[in-house]
Design a protein around this motif. Structure first.
Motif, PDB file in Angstrom:
ATOM      1  N   ALA A 176       0.787  -1.235   0.000  1.00 40.13           N
ATOM      2  CA  ALA A 176       0.000   0.000   0.000  1.00 40.13           C
ATOM      3  C   ALA A 176       0.821   1.288   0.000  1.00 40.13           C
ATOM      4  O   ALA A 176       0.356   2.313  -0.514  1.00 40.13           O
ATOM      5  N   VAL A 177       2.020   1.262   0.570  1.00 44.28           N
ATOM      6  CA  VAL A 177       2.743   2.508   0.863  1.00 44.28           C
ATOM      7  C   VAL A 177       3.767   2.837  -0.227  1.00 44.28           C
ATOM      8  O   VAL A 177       4.571   1.984  -0.619  1.00 44.28           O
ATOM      9  N   SER A 178       3.741   4.075  -0.702  1.00 40.88           N
ATOM     10  CA  SER A 178       4.685   4.461  -1.754  1.00 40.88           C
ATOM     11  C   SER A 178       5.253   5.855  -1.525  1.00 40.88           C
ATOM     12  O   SER A 178       4.714   6.652  -0.746  1.00 40.88           O
ATOM     13  N   LEU A 179       6.331   6.136  -2.222  1.00 44.60           N
ATOM     14  CA  LEU A 179       6.953   7.453  -2.251  1.00 44.60           C
ATOM     15  C   LEU A 179       6.603   8.136  -3.575  1.00 44.60           C
ATOM     16  O   LEU A 179       6.335   7.459  -4.570  1.00 44.60           O
ATOM     17  N   ALA A 180       6.644   9.455  -3.581  1.00 45.97           N
ATOM     18  CA  ALA A 180       6.322  10.206  -4.803  1.00 45.97           C
ATOM     19  C   ALA A 180       7.599  10.557  -5.567  1.00 45.97           C
ATOM     20  O   ALA A 180       7.774  11.679  -6.034  1.00 45.97           O
ATOM     21  N   GLY A 181       8.495   9.590  -5.691  1.00 48.26           N
ATOM     22  CA  GLY A 181       9.745   9.823  -6.398  1.00 48.26           C
ATOM     23  C   GLY A 181      10.759   8.742  -6.085  1.00 48.26           C
ATOM     24  O   GLY A 181      10.551   7.906  -5.196  1.00 48.26           O
ATOM     25  N   ASP A 182      11.841   8.741  -6.821  1.00 44.35           N
ATOM     26  CA  ASP A 182      12.936   7.805  -6.614  1.00 44.35           C
ATOM     27  C   ASP A 182      13.884   8.403  -5.578  1.00 44.35           C
ATOM     28  O   ASP A 182      14.451   9.476  -5.802  1.00 44.35           O
ATOM     29  N   LYS A 219      12.779  -2.285   6.445  1.00 46.42           N
ATOM     30  CA  LYS A 219      11.794  -3.084   7.172  1.00 46.42           C
ATOM     31  C   LYS A 219      10.415  -2.993   6.522  1.00 46.42           C
ATOM     32  O   LYS A 219       9.673  -3.989   6.471  1.00 46.42           O
ATOM     33  N   LEU A 220      10.079  -1.807   6.009  1.00 50.90           N
ATOM     34  CA  LEU A 220       8.786  -1.638   5.342  1.00 50.90           C
ATOM     35  C   LEU A 220       8.732  -2.496   4.082  1.00 50.90           C
ATOM     36  O   LEU A 220       7.702  -3.117   3.784  1.00 50.90           O
ATOM     37  N   ASN A 221       9.847  -2.558   3.374  1.00 46.88           N
ATOM     38  CA  ASN A 221       9.930  -3.368   2.161  1.00 46.88           C
ATOM     39  C   ASN A 221       9.877  -4.854   2.492  1.00 46.88           C
ATOM     40  O   ASN A 221       9.166  -5.636   1.836  1.00 46.88           O
ATOM     41  N   GLU A 222      10.614  -5.248   3.536  1.00 44.25           N
ATOM     42  CA  GLU A 222      10.628  -6.660   3.947  1.00 44.25           C
ATOM     43  C   GLU A 222       9.257  -7.109   4.443  1.00 44.25           C
ATOM     44  O   GLU A 222       8.877  -8.276   4.286  1.00 44.25           O
ATOM     45  N   VAL A 227       5.540  -0.221  -1.839  1.00 37.80           N
ATOM     46  CA  VAL A 227       5.305  -0.414  -3.267  1.00 37.80           C
ATOM     47  C   VAL A 227       6.361   0.388  -4.028  1.00 37.80           C
ATOM     48  O   VAL A 227       6.360   1.624  -3.950  1.00 37.80           O
ATOM     49  N   PRO A 228       7.259  -0.262  -4.774  1.00 37.35           N
ATOM     50  CA  PRO A 228       8.350   0.454  -5.448  1.00 37.35           C
ATOM     51  C   PRO A 228       7.910   1.129  -6.750  1.00 37.35           C
ATOM     52  O   PRO A 228       8.452   0.874  -7.829  1.00 37.35           O
ATOM     53  N   GLY A 239      -5.593   2.784  -6.916  1.00 41.05           N
ATOM     54  CA  GLY A 239      -5.390   1.811  -5.858  1.00 41.05           C
ATOM     55  C   GLY A 239      -4.043   1.123  -5.902  1.00 41.05           C
ATOM     56  O   GLY A 239      -3.757   0.254  -5.077  1.00 41.05           O
ATOM     57  N   THR A 240      -3.192   1.508  -6.867  1.00 39.72           N
ATOM     58  CA  THR A 240      -1.846   0.931  -6.947  1.00 39.72           C
ATOM     59  C   THR A 240      -1.006   1.350  -5.749  1.00 39.72           C
ATOM     60  O   THR A 240      -0.224   0.557  -5.219  1.00 39.72           O
TER      61      THR A 240
END
Length: 372
Positions: A176-182, A219-222, A227-228, A239-240
């Motif tokens: 569910a959780v993402s960043l707005a950039g690389d 830890k969030l990724n593990e 969401v990358p 909903g991505t």
């Protein structure tokens, strides 16, 4: 830097509407009439990394075009700060349409670009109202607006809205959780990682906070919650990326754009509240240097600063304009409650540079998630 010093009112407002206004670059002064004429001779301004829904840049660009009759060539609206710097480097000898005249980058990118000789000094007419700690004394870069990092949540998908960073680790936020950039190139994403790290190391230096932020996202990724994907209003609505971490001004503008379809909630976290200043600069190799100066005059005029505020960005001249009674109450009423910003921290430039080095250099080895 503190939130108070970031918005300290300095000198009396200078209006660009008067013939007494002057544009300054080094020791050379040019009247506004002469600057407008010179810019019109060039006929065009080339920008980069200015999405129309970021800080109300859509209205800003249209307002500039309407006022001065110049064309605006918009390069790669979704580029990150690092991409903007690379665009200047790649086009040093190019006067064509791929060479940016101006950049809008995270605070830490201004001094580093200046050190590399990539920026031309210029002081706008309202220079004295830009706080001293938000600008280069010689005018190579200068703060334009700021905000805090927040969570925007798709309420059609997420039942329990997270209120703090620790909540994001819960199983209910899987995928569910993402960043707005690389985070290897985007100032917004770098600051997001910094904010997460600030929770564990509130009194740490920039490198320590950056490393703590990397550990959080590892830890969030593990946990399977990260969401990358470079999150946006579109991915949030689809909903991505139903929990998107980005600047409050982008989140609030996105909420307005969606108009309840889906319903979203914007939350300033209880801890790890990081405020970030973005800065403007003119490329030392700008093909349209006078148009670039005129653009800066427009951004820092009362009109330009209020245009930022309409997009929920706190303009750098906010306090001076407020003192002068130049901010309409209806704009103030649309901002989040002031108490949400009480815990906000403005990282020093040294802390930002140290954190940036740790985050960009170690994201791949520590987190191991390619954001694209």
């Amino acid at each position: 830097m503190t939130s108070r010093t970031c918005t300290t009112a300095l000198a009396t407002v200078l209006s660009l509407s008067t013939s007494l206004a002057f544009a300054q670059s080094g020791d050379v002064a040019m009247s506004m009439d002469d600057l407008v004429a010179a810019a019109k001779q060039e006929g065009q301004l080339t920008t980069i990394a200015l999405p129309h829904d970021w800080c109300n840049y859509g209205e800003m660009i249209e307002g500039f075009k309407a006022k001065y009759g110049l064309e605006v060539n918009e390069l790669n609206p979704n580029a990150g700060s690092g991409d903007e710097i690379e665009a200047i480097k790649a086009n040093k000898g190019n006067t064509g349409p791929q060479a940016p005249d101006v950049i809008d980058v995270g605070l830490s990118f201004g001094p580093s670009a200046m050190a590399e000789g990539l920026l031309a000094p210029y002081k706008v007419s309202t220079w004295d109202e830009i706080p001293e700690d938000a600008k280069d004394a010689d005018g190579h870069w200068y703060g334009d607006y700021y905000g805090v990092l927040a969570f925007q949540v798709n309420k059609d998908i997420i039942d329990n809205v997270p209120t703090d960073w620790a909540d994001l680790m819960k199983p209910e936020y899987a995928n569910a959780v993402s960043l707005a950039g690389d985070p290897r190139s985007s100032a917004q994403a770098i600051q997001s990682v910094y904010a997460a790290g600030l929770v564990a190391t509130p009194d740490g230096g920039g490198e320590a906070v950056g490393k703590a932020g990397l550990d959080f996202f590892k830890k969030l990724n593990e946990a399977g919650n990260f969401v990358p994907v470079v999150g946006s209003t579109a991915t949030l609505a689809q909903g991505t990326t139903p929990v998107l971490i980005h600047w409050d001004y982008n989140a609030l503008a996105s909420r307005d754009t969606l108009k309840g379809n889906p319903a979203t909630e914007v939350v300033v976290p209880k801890s790890g509240v990081v405020a970030g200043v973005y800065v403007q600069a003119i490329s030392a190799f700008a093909p349209h240097p006078n148009a670039a100066k005129l653009w800066m005059e427009y951004l820092y005029s009362d009109e330009g600063q209020l245009t930022y505020l309409k997009g929920y960005c706190h303009p750098i001249r906010f306090n001076a304009m407020s003192k002068a009674g130049k901010i309409p109450q209806e704009l103030l009423d649309k901002l989040p409650p002031a108490e949400a910003y009480d815990a906000a921290k403005f990282p020093s430039l040294d802390d930002q540079n140290a954190a940036k080095a740790a985050i960009t250099g170690e994201w791949d080895s520590v987190v191991g998630a390619t954001v694209q």
